[in-house]
Scaffold this motif. Structure first.
Motif, PDB file in Angstrom:
ATOM      1  N   ALA A   1       2.451  12.416  11.990  1.00 25.56           N
ATOM      2  CA  ALA A   1       1.178  12.428  11.271  1.00 25.56           C
ATOM      3  C   ALA A   1       1.382  12.177   9.790  1.00 25.56           C
ATOM      4  N   LEU A   2       2.369  12.851   9.218  1.00 25.28           N
ATOM      5  CA  LEU A   2       2.645  12.628   7.803  1.00 25.28           C
ATOM      6  C   LEU A   2       3.111  11.199   7.566  1.00 25.28           C
ATOM      7  N   GLN A   3       3.936  10.679   8.488  1.00 22.27           N
ATOM      8  CA  GLN A   3       4.375   9.304   8.352  1.00 22.27           C
ATOM      9  C   GLN A   3       3.187   8.353   8.334  1.00 22.27           C
ATOM     10  N   GLU A   4       2.215   8.618   9.208  1.00 18.86           N
ATOM     11  CA  GLU A   4       1.041   7.745   9.252  1.00 18.86           C
ATOM     12  C   GLU A   4       0.248   7.844   7.960  1.00 18.86           C
ATOM     13  N   MET A   5       0.094   9.070   7.441  1.00 18.71           N
ATOM     14  CA  MET A   5      -0.671   9.256   6.216  1.00 18.71           C
ATOM     15  C   MET A   5      -0.040   8.522   5.048  1.00 18.71           C
ATOM     16  N   LEU A   6       1.295   8.544   4.957  1.00 14.88           N
ATOM     17  CA  LEU A   6       1.983   7.927   3.847  1.00 14.88           C
ATOM     18  C   LEU A   6       2.319   6.470   4.111  1.00 14.88           C
ATOM     19  N   GLY A   7       1.869   5.923   5.228  1.00 16.37           N
ATOM     20  CA  GLY A   7       2.101   4.517   5.475  1.00 16.37           C
ATOM     21  C   GLY A   7       3.447   4.192   6.048  1.00 16.37           C
ATOM     22  N   PHE A   8       4.133   5.193   6.614  1.00 14.94           N
ATOM     23  CA  PHE A   8       5.442   4.936   7.192  1.00 14.94           C
ATOM     24  C   PHE A   8       5.334   4.469   8.640  1.00 14.94           C
ATOM     25  N   GLY A   9       4.145   4.502   9.182  1.00 15.90           N
ATOM     26  CA  GLY A   9       3.998   4.173  10.593  1.00 15.90           C
ATOM     27  C   GLY A   9       3.835   5.419  11.407  1.00 15.90           C
ATOM     28  N   GLY A  10       3.641   5.268  12.707  1.00 21.46           N
ATOM     29  CA  GLY A  10       3.472   6.426  13.578  1.00 21.46           C
ATOM     30  C   GLY A  10       2.016   6.766  13.737  1.00 21.46           C
ATOM     31  N   SER A  11       1.714   7.683  14.623  1.00 24.26           N
ATOM     32  CA  SER A  11       0.349   8.089  14.879  1.00 24.26           C
ATOM     33  C   SER A  11       0.349   9.533  15.277  1.00 24.26           C
ATOM     34  N   GLY A  12      -0.813  10.104  15.373  1.00 23.01           N
ATOM     35  CA  GLY A  12      -0.916  11.499  15.780  1.00 23.01           C
ATOM     36  C   GLY A  12      -1.898  12.239  14.929  1.00 23.01           C
TER      37      GLY A  12
ATOM     38  N   ALA B   1      11.771   1.792  -4.407  1.00 21.48           N
ATOM     39  CA  ALA B   1      11.754   1.266  -3.035  1.00 21.48           C
ATOM     40  C   ALA B   1      12.722   2.057  -2.154  1.00 21.48           C
ATOM     41  N   THR B   2      13.857   2.429  -2.716  1.00 16.73           N
ATOM     42  CA  THR B   2      14.825   3.231  -1.961  1.00 16.73           C
ATOM     43  C   THR B   2      14.266   4.605  -1.652  1.00 16.73           C
ATOM     44  N   VAL B   3      13.536   5.190  -2.604  1.00 11.98           N
ATOM     45  CA  VAL B   3      12.915   6.495  -2.374  1.00 11.98           C
ATOM     46  C   VAL B   3      11.979   6.439  -1.170  1.00 11.98           C
ATOM     47  N   VAL B   4      11.153   5.414  -1.129  1.00 12.19           N
ATOM     48  CA  VAL B   4      10.204   5.280  -0.019  1.00 12.19           C
ATOM     49  C   VAL B   4      10.945   5.091   1.301  1.00 12.19           C
ATOM     50  N   GLN B   5      12.014   4.290   1.281  1.00 15.11           N
ATOM     51  CA  GLN B   5      12.753   4.017   2.507  1.00 15.11           C
ATOM     52  C   GLN B   5      13.409   5.280   3.049  1.00 15.11           C
ATOM     53  N   ILE B   6      14.020   6.060   2.171  1.00 19.23           N
ATOM     54  CA  ILE B   6      14.661   7.302   2.622  1.00 19.23           C
ATOM     55  C   ILE B   6      13.613   8.261   3.165  1.00 19.23           C
ATOM     56  N   GLY B   7      12.469   8.355   2.500  1.00 18.23           N
ATOM     57  CA  GLY B   7      11.404   9.215   2.994  1.00 18.23           C
ATOM     58  C   GLY B   7      10.928   8.793   4.368  1.00 18.23           C
TER      59      GLY B   7
ATOM     60  N   VAL C   1       8.239  11.023  -3.706  1.00 21.06           N
ATOM     61  CA  VAL C   1       7.746   9.946  -2.848  1.00 21.06           C
ATOM     62  C   VAL C   1       6.393   9.453  -3.343  1.00 21.06           C
ATOM     63  N   ALA C   2       5.534  10.377  -3.735  1.00 20.47           N
ATOM     64  CA  ALA C   2       4.227   9.982  -4.267  1.00 20.47           C
ATOM     65  C   ALA C   2       4.391   9.138  -5.528  1.00 20.47           C
ATOM     66  N   GLU C   3       5.296   9.554  -6.400  1.00 26.00           N
ATOM     67  CA  GLU C   3       5.526   8.771  -7.618  1.00 26.00           C
ATOM     68  C   GLU C   3       6.078   7.389  -7.281  1.00 26.00           C
ATOM     69  N   ALA C   4       6.969   7.326  -6.280  1.00 28.12           N
ATOM     70  CA  ALA C   4       7.533   6.031  -5.890  1.00 28.12           C
ATOM     71  C   ALA C   4       6.439   5.082  -5.417  1.00 28.12           C
ATOM     72  N   PHE C   5       5.487   5.590  -4.660  1.00 26.01           N
ATOM     73  CA  PHE C   5       4.360   4.750  -4.252  1.00 26.01           C
ATOM     74  C   PHE C   5       3.588   4.264  -5.468  1.00 26.01           C
ATOM     75  N   ALA C   6       3.307   5.175  -6.397  1.00 25.92           N
ATOM     76  CA  ALA C   6       2.520   4.801  -7.575  1.00 25.92           C
ATOM     77  C   ALA C   6       3.252   3.765  -8.426  1.00 25.92           C
TER      78      ALA C   6
ATOM     79  N   ASP D   1       3.115   0.025  -7.228  1.00 27.93           N
ATOM     80  CA  ASP D   1       1.774  -0.556  -7.093  1.00 27.93           C
ATOM     81  C   ASP D   1       1.156  -0.299  -5.723  1.00 27.93           C
ATOM     82  N   ARG D   2       1.436   0.873  -5.175  1.00 20.78           N
ATOM     83  CA  ARG D   2       0.791   1.276  -3.923  1.00 20.78           C
ATOM     84  C   ARG D   2       0.026   2.580  -4.166  1.00 20.78           C
ATOM     85  N   ALA D   3      -0.940   2.463  -5.071  1.00 23.62           N
ATOM     86  CA  ALA D   3      -1.713   3.643  -5.470  1.00 23.62           C
ATOM     87  C   ALA D   3      -2.409   4.325  -4.293  1.00 23.62           C
ATOM     88  N   PRO D   4      -2.961   3.571  -3.316  1.00 30.04           N
ATOM     89  CA  PRO D   4      -3.593   4.270  -2.183  1.00 30.04           C
ATOM     90  C   PRO D   4      -2.613   5.165  -1.422  1.00 30.04           C
ATOM     91  N   ARG D   5      -1.352   4.715  -1.279  1.00 32.03           N
ATOM     92  CA  ARG D   5      -0.362   5.530  -0.587  1.00 32.03           C
ATOM     93  C   ARG D   5       0.009   6.752  -1.432  1.00 32.03           C
TER      94      ARG D   5
END
Length: 765
Positions: free
Chosen positions: A26-37, A229-235, A253-258, A261-265
């Motif tokens: 679920a968290l992966q889906e919320m942060l755009g990592f994929g997955g569902s639930g 980008a590495t931060v997001v990948q490890i997360g 991870v939130a800062e890495a998205f920001a 240029d992935r402000a929605p994530r």
């Protein structure tokens, strides 16, 4: 019957908790990592992996009550044992999936005379015993909760210290290495034992924890180096890190998205924290961090998740004023942004009651950007009164006055600050251009004309030089006018209005050859210059001119209120003519001495660049030193590269860029002593920056990290005391101030006085 009902309730609750174990997707889906639930269960996250001493304290578990209920229950069957067959390992996820299936399936009731007794699963309790032996209650409680989530039938031992370990001292030492964060040594210890003891395998729990801890270390390192980008990948690859028990990872991870240029994530990550994490201090810090990265509109979405504080207020009330200031500042950067009136009202109240000129400046720039010039003038004047005049307040006031067609006052306001910054200089020059173009013309004294002329010549500012030409023509001083037009053309050869002014002035002086020369130079470029002299009735006054520059708050050129023609009959002045004699400036030869001159860095070899970098540091020019050290890093000599990386890191620190300093320090291997010095300096710099930003808890974290490396000096001890004072932890503040004052520190004595003023204001004179 009642006990059976209780057992059923407990069994269902435990089964639900185990089901939550499968919800990492679920968290992966919320942060755009994929997955569902479905959304992850926040309570399980609080019981998740133990990653450090910063874990929030958990509620105490009544282990005896749970044991009684589980033994009395006949509804939860035993869990399947973990497979011990070689080559047929069962993962924790498989165990949980099986247990959920069994826990939710209808169960046949055993005969009343022979109640079923749940079998105790095989559980690795080595971590439990280790945390108990260390007295680490937070980790012990988290480990009990984790094991109960994995094994609902497992009953915590009454005395974890009594868990038999078989005298395995080597395993105890491995747990100690893990606890101390010495992961590389732990890997080596495991490998060495597997080599010496055939068939020995470390506890799966230890390996799992080690994998997660190493992933966390890589993520933090990548974040510090701005490798987002590495931060997001490890997360994405380690979702077990993304829990409320390790809020720092979620922040990173939130800062890495920001930052990518992935402000929605980034918004989704912060929303997850605010929806699931309960620690008040961490929630407050989340809003503070998000406000520095996300837009005004996105921040309103996050603030909608604010909760009551239990005292009749809201949980973010303590930072409401700072948020309002930040939002109004965002409105200064974006003129189309409409900040809610509530935030403007907060800043206005602060400006009227707190006595900070910065609040008046915020409101002044906000109104100026929206062309509310009268309101802007009011706030800028108030700021100047509070601070007894400053460059930034004078600049804002001058811009408002220029827009209100009061350039004479604007010039007077800005003359004192004309050299304070590039923006201040641009504002002053804009005021002079608008002043000289007024119609009817302003009645300027010789002193004002003299200082304007001197500054225009020094800055080679074409718009005002051109206006001086038209101004001189109205004084019937054509020779002076010609000199000003010639000067403007020398600075900007393609300035057509100045060329036209020079042409009609030479015509007035009956310099036919000079007029023909100008017409030749501008043939095909200006129709009005080509047609000059063709009609006797052609006017020789100033044509419509390009507007003189009026500066925006950011220093960019903008159009003035209107286009102005030359005045008709201004008062005479000989000062402008006198100043024109100094237009031509000859530059003598300059000798290169040390590093005070500008050179082409590419012409220097790495060793020379290194020497230049240290020289620039000696004269306190750190950003130029950064470039010199950058060139030295290209040296093939290892020692030169080490010194260059060390020097660049120090230069960034002197410039107040601690994050850049941390990156620079990694560009070449450093000795242990240098690495320690840099880390200590970087942590101190970050603590000071956090304190200045009023993030006192974050400042204390950096001070704690620094204290682990080197004894805390008196000045940082005083800083820590003030952090406690601002957090209203008066006892801790008094202890630190008293200890520091005993060394003779004046700052510490001042801290004691401030503490007294805060706790007993009625006793302060």
């Amino acid at each position: 019957m009642r006990s059976s009902s209780v057992a059923i309730v407990v069994a269902v609750a435990v089964a639900g908790l185990v089901t939550a174990l499968k919800d990492r997707a679920a968290l992966q889906e919320m942060l755009g990592f994929g997955g569902s639930g479905h959304a992850p269960a926040p309570q399980f996250m609080l019981m998740g992996r133990v990653t450090g001493p910063e874990i929030s304290p958990k509620p105490q578990i009544d282990v005896q009550a749970i044991a009684d209920r589980l033994h009395a229950s006949t509804t939860v069957p035993p869990l399947p044992q973990e497979s011990e067959t070689a080559g047929d390992e069962v993962t924790a996820g498989d165990e949980v999936e099986d247990s959920v299936t069994l826990a939710q399936a209808p169960q046949a009731q055993p005969p009343a005379s022979q109640p079923a007794k749940p079998a105790q699963p095989k559980v690795d309790e080595s971590a439990l015993r280790y945390f108990a032996s260390r007295g680490d209650k937070a980790r012990l409680q988290a480990e009990i909760a984790r094991l109960q989530a994995l094994y609902p039938n497992w009953v915590p031992p009454a005395d974890p210290l009594a868990v038999p370990q078989g005298g395995d001292k080597q395993l105890e030492q491995m747990w100690q290495l893990y606890s101390e964060g010495r992961y590389a040594e732990l890997r080596k210890a495991i490998a060495d034992r597997q080599t010496s003891e055939s068939g020995w395998q470390p506890p799966p729990d230890l390996l799992d924890r080690l994998d997660v801890a190493e992933a966390r270390a890589r993520l933090v390192n990548a974040s510090d180096l701005k490798q987002y980008a590495t931060v997001v990948q490890i997360g994405a690859n380690t979702p077990s890190l993304l829990t409320c028990s390790d809020i720092d990872v979620l922040w990173r991870v939130a800062e890495a998205f920001a930052r990518t240029d992935r402000a929605p994530r980034a918004r989704d990550a912060y929303v997850y924290i605010l929806k699931n994490c309960t620690n008040p201090q961490e929630r407050l810090a989340t809003i503070q961090k998000a406000s520095a990265l996300l837009s005004y509109a996105t921040m309103q979405d996050l603030l909608a998740l604010e909760r009551p504080d239990g005292n009749g207020g809201r949980e973010f009330d303590s930072i409401r004023n700072d948020l309002a200031r930040r939002f109004v500042a965002a409105g200064n950067d974006h003129p189309d942004l409409a900040v809610a009136p509530a935030y403007l009202s907060i800043v206005q109240r602060l400006a009227e009651t707190d006595g900070l000129a910065s609040d008046n400046l915020l409101l002044g720039w906000y109104q100026l950007r929206r062309e509310n010039y009268a309101d802007a003038e009011k706030w800028f004047r108030a700021a100047r009164e509070k601070e007894e005049d400053t460059a930034i307040a004078s600049q804002g006031l001058a811009l408002a006055l220029i827009a209100e067609k009061k350039p004479q006052e604007a010039e007077d306001v800005m003359y004192k600050w004309r050299g304070a910054s590039k923006e201040a200089t641009a504002t002053y020059l804009a005021a002079t251009a608008n002043l000289m173009a007024l119609q009817p013309p302003a009645n300027l004294s010789e002193e004002v004309l003299s200082r304007i002329a001197a500054e225009i010549i020094a800055q080679k500012y074409v718009p005002t030089a051109q206006q001086f030409g038209w101004f001189a023509r109205t004084l019937n001083q054509p020779q002076t006018a010609a000199r000003w037009f010639e000067t403007a053309l020398r600075w900007k050869p393609d300035d057509e209005p100045s060329a036209y002014g020079l042409a009609i002035t030479r015509q007035q002086l009956r310099d036919r050859a000079g007029v023909v020369e100008i017409q030749r130079l501008w043939a095909g470029k200006s129709e009005r210059i080509a047609q000059l002299g063709e009609a006797n009735n052609r006017q020789t006054t100033q044509p419509p001119l390009p507007a003189p520059a009026q500066m925006s708050p950011q220093g960019a050129a903008a159009s003035p209120p209107e286009i102005v023609r030359a005045p008709a009959n201004p008062p005479a002045s000989v000062e402008a003519s006198r100043q024109m004699r100094t237009v031509t400036v000859r530059r003598g030869a300059r000798q290169l001495r040390g590093c005070t001159t500008t050179v082409n860095q590419r012409l220097l070899d790495p060793e020379a660049s290194l020497s230049r970098g240290w020289c620039l540091m000696d004269i306190d020019r750190p950003m130029e030193a950064v470039k010199a050290f950058e060139a030295a890093l290209a040296s093939p000599n290892r020692m030169t590269r080490e010194d260059a990386a060390y020097g660049q890191s120090l230069a960034y620190l002197r410039a107040g860029l601690s994050n850049h300093a941390a990156v620079a320090a990694t560009r070449a291997p450093q000795t242990q002593q240098r690495a320690a010095e840099l880390q200590v300096a970087i942590l101190a710099d970050r603590a000071l920056a956090a304190f200045d930003a009023k993030r006192y808890r974050e400042a204390l974290i950096y001070l704690d990290q620094r204290a682990q490396l080197r004894q805390e000096p008196i000045d940082l001890m005083v800083l820590r005391g003030y952090a406690y004072l601002n957090m209203k932890m008066y006892g801790d503040a008094e202890r630190l101030f008293t200890a520091a004052a005993a060394t003779g520190s004046k700052d510490a004595n001042r801290g004691l006085a401030d503490l007294k003023a805060s706790t007993h204001p009625d006793t302060v004179d």
